[in-house]
Design a protein around this motif. Structure first.
Motif, PDB file in Angstrom:
ATOM      1  N   GLU A  16       0.836  -1.206   0.000  1.00  0.00           N
ATOM      2  CA  GLU A  16       0.000   0.000   0.000  1.00  0.00           C
ATOM      3  C   GLU A  16       0.873   1.259   0.000  1.00  0.00           C
ATOM      4  N   GLU A  17       1.927   1.245   0.780  1.00  0.00           N
ATOM      5  CA  GLU A  17       2.846   2.386   0.809  1.00  0.00           C
ATOM      6  C   GLU A  17       3.505   2.585  -0.556  1.00  0.00           C
ATOM      7  N   LEU A  18       3.930   1.476  -1.191  1.00  0.00           N
ATOM      8  CA  LEU A  18       4.551   1.564  -2.515  1.00  0.00           C
ATOM      9  C   LEU A  18       3.587   2.140  -3.539  1.00  0.00           C
ATOM     10  N   ILE A  19       2.349   1.668  -3.538  1.00  0.00           N
ATOM     11  CA  ILE A  19       1.339   2.200  -4.461  1.00  0.00           C
ATOM     12  C   ILE A  19       1.133   3.693  -4.203  1.00  0.00           C
ATOM     13  N   GLY A  20       1.153   4.089  -2.932  1.00  0.00           N
ATOM     14  CA  GLY A  20       1.035   5.505  -2.597  1.00  0.00           C
ATOM     15  C   GLY A  20       2.181   6.326  -3.180  1.00  0.00           C
ATOM     16  N   HIS A  21       3.404   5.782  -3.131  1.00  0.00           N
ATOM     17  CA  HIS A  21       4.550   6.480  -3.727  1.00  0.00           C
ATOM     18  C   HIS A  21       4.358   6.617  -5.241  1.00  0.00           C
ATOM     19  N   TYR A  22       3.957   5.516  -5.892  1.00  0.00           N
ATOM     20  CA  TYR A  22       3.712   5.570  -7.337  1.00  0.00           C
ATOM     21  C   TYR A  22       2.637   6.604  -7.661  1.00  0.00           C
TER      22      TYR A  22
ATOM     23  N   ALA B 231       1.472  14.086  -8.620  1.00  0.00           N
ATOM     24  CA  ALA B 231       1.965  15.295  -7.947  1.00  0.00           C
ATOM     25  C   ALA B 231       2.756  16.176  -8.892  1.00  0.00           C
ATOM     26  N   GLU B 232       2.649  17.460  -8.663  1.00  0.00           N
ATOM     27  CA  GLU B 232       3.450  18.441  -9.384  1.00  0.00           C
ATOM     28  C   GLU B 232       4.664  18.758  -8.522  1.00  0.00           C
TER      29      GLU B 232
ATOM     30  N   PRO C 261      12.998  24.225 -11.409  1.00  0.00           N
ATOM     31  CA  PRO C 261      14.441  24.082 -11.616  1.00  0.00           C
ATOM     32  C   PRO C 261      14.746  23.227 -12.840  1.00  0.00           C
ATOM     33  N   ALA C 262      15.476  23.802 -13.763  1.00  0.00           N
ATOM     34  CA  ALA C 262      15.972  23.122 -14.965  1.00  0.00           C
ATOM     35  C   ALA C 262      14.858  22.437 -15.752  1.00  0.00           C
ATOM     36  N   GLY C 263      13.669  23.008 -15.764  1.00  0.00           N
ATOM     37  CA  GLY C 263      12.578  22.451 -16.557  1.00  0.00           C
ATOM     38  C   GLY C 263      12.077  21.102 -16.068  1.00  0.00           C
ATOM     39  N   PHE C 264      12.147  20.867 -14.764  1.00  0.00           N
ATOM     40  CA  PHE C 264      11.781  19.562 -14.209  1.00  0.00           C
ATOM     41  C   PHE C 264      10.346  19.181 -14.557  1.00  0.00           C
ATOM     42  N   ARG C 265       9.418  20.118 -14.452  1.00  0.00           N
ATOM     43  CA  ARG C 265       8.014  19.790 -14.730  1.00  0.00           C
ATOM     44  C   ARG C 265       7.824  19.382 -16.183  1.00  0.00           C
ATOM     45  N   ARG C 266       8.519  20.043 -17.080  1.00  0.00           N
ATOM     46  CA  ARG C 266       8.374  19.676 -18.493  1.00  0.00           C
ATOM     47  C   ARG C 266       8.895  18.265 -18.729  1.00  0.00           C
ATOM     48  N   ARG C 267      10.040  17.933 -18.141  1.00  0.00           N
ATOM     49  CA  ARG C 267      10.589  16.583 -18.311  1.00  0.00           C
ATOM     50  C   ARG C 267       9.686  15.553 -17.658  1.00  0.00           C
ATOM     51  N   ALA C 268       9.152  15.840 -16.479  1.00  0.00           N
ATOM     52  CA  ALA C 268       8.284  14.892 -15.787  1.00  0.00           C
ATOM     53  C   ALA C 268       6.997  14.680 -16.563  1.00  0.00           C
TER      54      ALA C 268
ATOM     55  N   SER D 272       4.008  11.427 -18.581  1.00  0.00           N
ATOM     56  CA  SER D 272       2.747  11.356 -17.852  1.00  0.00           C
ATOM     57  C   SER D 272       1.581  11.220 -18.803  1.00  0.00           C
ATOM     58  N   PRO D 273       0.480  10.559 -18.377  1.00  0.00           N
ATOM     59  CA  PRO D 273      -0.682  10.408 -19.237  1.00  0.00           C
ATOM     60  C   PRO D 273      -1.314  11.755 -19.613  1.00  0.00           C
ATOM     61  N   ASN D 274      -1.081  12.785 -18.834  1.00  0.00           N
ATOM     62  CA  ASN D 274      -1.673  14.093 -19.107  1.00  0.00           C
ATOM     63  C   ASN D 274      -0.716  15.035 -19.840  1.00  0.00           C
TER      64      ASN D 274
END
Length: 198
Positions: free
Chosen positions: A159-165, A171-172, A181-188, A192-194
């Motif tokens: 359950e904890e592992l699924i929570g991390h995933y 999460a943003e 920092p360094a375009g992290f959100r764009r790379r992440a 992502s499905p979205n």
């Protein structure tokens, strides 16, 4: 099997799941025990005479052997969950393990065991020697070991592992000042499905 006063028993675990061929001392065939690595001649013979290598154990026999130890020595630096360390702690045994992977989630240095820099045999020997020389410290750690893993059954860990995933997928990530920092959100977002809707 009761621990002897003149010996700190230790199980050598090489990070494998028991699938490797074992020699007569419970070691992976052809592998030198990291704890004894670098020792030669008389020094090695004296160290080997004071150590017990139990080999593969399962079920009640494993539980009995673990509970009889003074210290559990784990040398695998590539473990993710590290069931062997969790079993030792659940048996009330302080653990010496590398500061990498699964042991980081389980071993609380000074409370239920000690961590050492993985791949550093001298640091491993120093950690084991520190516990071997201090029975009161081992006893304090042993009292805390079992409690430290209470509640870490498979269901709760999964359950904890699924929570991390879930947190990684939804999460943003943000820096403390809300910067990117360094375009992290764009790379992440690329994986992502979205990602297309952003």
């Amino acid at each position: 099997m009761e621990p002897r006063d003149d010996q700190v028993d230790a199980v050598q675990h090489d990070g494998c799941a028991g699938g490797e061929a074992q020699d007569g001392h419970g070691q992976a065939a052809g592998a030198a025990p990291p704890l004894l690595g670098g020792l030669t001649g008389g020094d090695r013979r004296r160290a080997e005479a004071r150590a017990e290598f139990f080999g593969l154990r399962t079920g009640p026999d494993l539980a009995r052997v673990l509970a009889s130890l003074d210290v559990f020595v784990h040398t695998g630096s590539n473990e993710t969950f590290c069931q062997a360390v969790q079993e030792a702690l659940a048996s009330g045994v302080p653990v010496v393990a590398p500061a990498a992977g699964g042991p980081l989630d389980l071993v609380r240095p000074g409370a239920n065991g000690l961590l050492y820099a993985g791949g550093d045999p001298s640091a491993l020997r120093a950690a084991v020697a520190a516990l071997a020389a201090d029975p009161d410290r081992r006893a304090r750690m042993a009292r805390q070991a079992r409690e430290s893993v209470r509640g870490r059954d498979w269901a709760s860990v999964c359950e904890e592992l699924i929570g991390h995933y879930h947190g990684v997928v939804t999460a943003e990530p943000a820096s403390p000042r809300g910067e990117d920092p360094a375009g992290f959100r764009r790379r992440a977002a690329v994986g992502s499905p979205n990602a297309r809707s952003r």
